[in-house]
Design a protein around this motif. Structure first.
Motif, short mmCIF file in Angstrom:
data_model
loop_
_atom_site.label_atom_id
_atom_site.label_comp_id
_atom_site.label_asym_id
_atom_site.label_seq_id
_atom_site.Cartn_x
_atom_site.Cartn_y
_atom_site.Cartn_z
N THR A 80 0.84 -1.21 0.00
CA THR A 80 0.00 0.00 0.00
C THR A 80 0.86 1.25 0.00
N ARG A 88 2.20 1.78 -3.51
CA ARG A 88 1.14 2.29 -4.40
C ARG A 88 0.88 3.77 -4.13
N ASN A 89 0.80 4.15 -2.86
CA ASN A 89 0.54 5.54 -2.50
C ASN A 89 1.71 6.45 -2.86
#
Length: 167
Positions: free
Chosen positions: A77, A80-81
Motif C-alpha cells: 500500500t 502504491r501511494n
C-alpha cells in the motif's frame, strides 16, 4: 431458510460487537470531513498523512520501512501511494545512500508547498470534527486510538498476532 437466519444472526453480532467494523466506519466518517476540506488542493486525507510522515524527516528523506511502521500500512500500500505522490510531483523516491536496496522518500518543492497549503484546511477540518464530537469525546477517542497504536507498534508477527495479550 436456516442459512438466511444464520447469516442475519451473524451480521447482527458482527455489527454490534466488532471493533474492526466500528473503527472502519468511524474512520470513514472522520476521513470524509478531512477529504472534503482538502479537495481544493486535490488531496485526500491518506495522502496528507503520508506527506506529513515524509516531511517529518526533513530534507534527508524518510526510509520506506519507517513509513510502513509509522503509518501502520503494509509495504504494498505504501508503494502504491508513493507512486501516486511521485506521479503528482509531490515526492521523490530514490535508493538509500548507504544501501541501494533501501528506498528513501523526500518531498519535492511542490510537495512541501502543498503540505504547507494544506495546514489551514486541515486545521479547519480538525476543528469541525472536534466540535461535532465534543471536546471530551474527541480527547477520549484520541487517547483510545493512541492506545491501540501503542499495542500494535512493535508488531512484527503475523497479522493475527498484532495485538498482544494484555495478561
Amino acid at each position: 431458510m436456516k442459512d438466511v437466519d444464520a447469516s442475519i444472526k451473524a451480521s447482527e453480532e458482527i455489527r454490534s460487537a466488532c471493533l474492526s467494523f466500528r473503527s472502519r466506519r468511524a474512520a470513514r466518517i472522520i476521513t470524509r470531513a478531512y477529504d472534503d476540506a482538502l479537495r481544493p488542493l486535490g488531496l485526500q486525507a491518506p495522502q496528507l498523512t503520508l506527506l506529513s510522515a515524509i516531511a517529518a524527516a526533513g530534507l534527508k528523506g524518510q526510509r520506506v520501512p519507517v513509513l510502513v511502521d509509522v503509518l501502520a500500512i503494509d509495504p504494498t500500500t505504501i508503494s502504491r501511494n508513493l507512486k501516486q505522490l511521485e506521479k503528482g510531483g509531490l515526492a521523490e523516491v530514490v535508493s538509500g545512500p548507504s544501501d541501494r536496496r533501501v528506498r528513501v522518500v523526500t518531498l519535492t518543492g511542490k510537495g512541501r508547498e502543498i503540505l504547507a497549503a494544506a495546514l489551514p484546511l486541515w486545521r479547519a477540518a480538525h476543528r469541525q470534527v472536534e466540535e461535532r464530537l465534543g471536546a471530551k469525546m474527541a480527547m477520549h477517542l484520541a487517547e483510545a486510538l493512541d492506545g491501540v497504536a501503542r499495542l500494535g507498534r512493535d508488531c512484527r508477527a503475523p497479522r493475527e498476532r498484532c495485538l498482544p495479550d494484555r495478561g
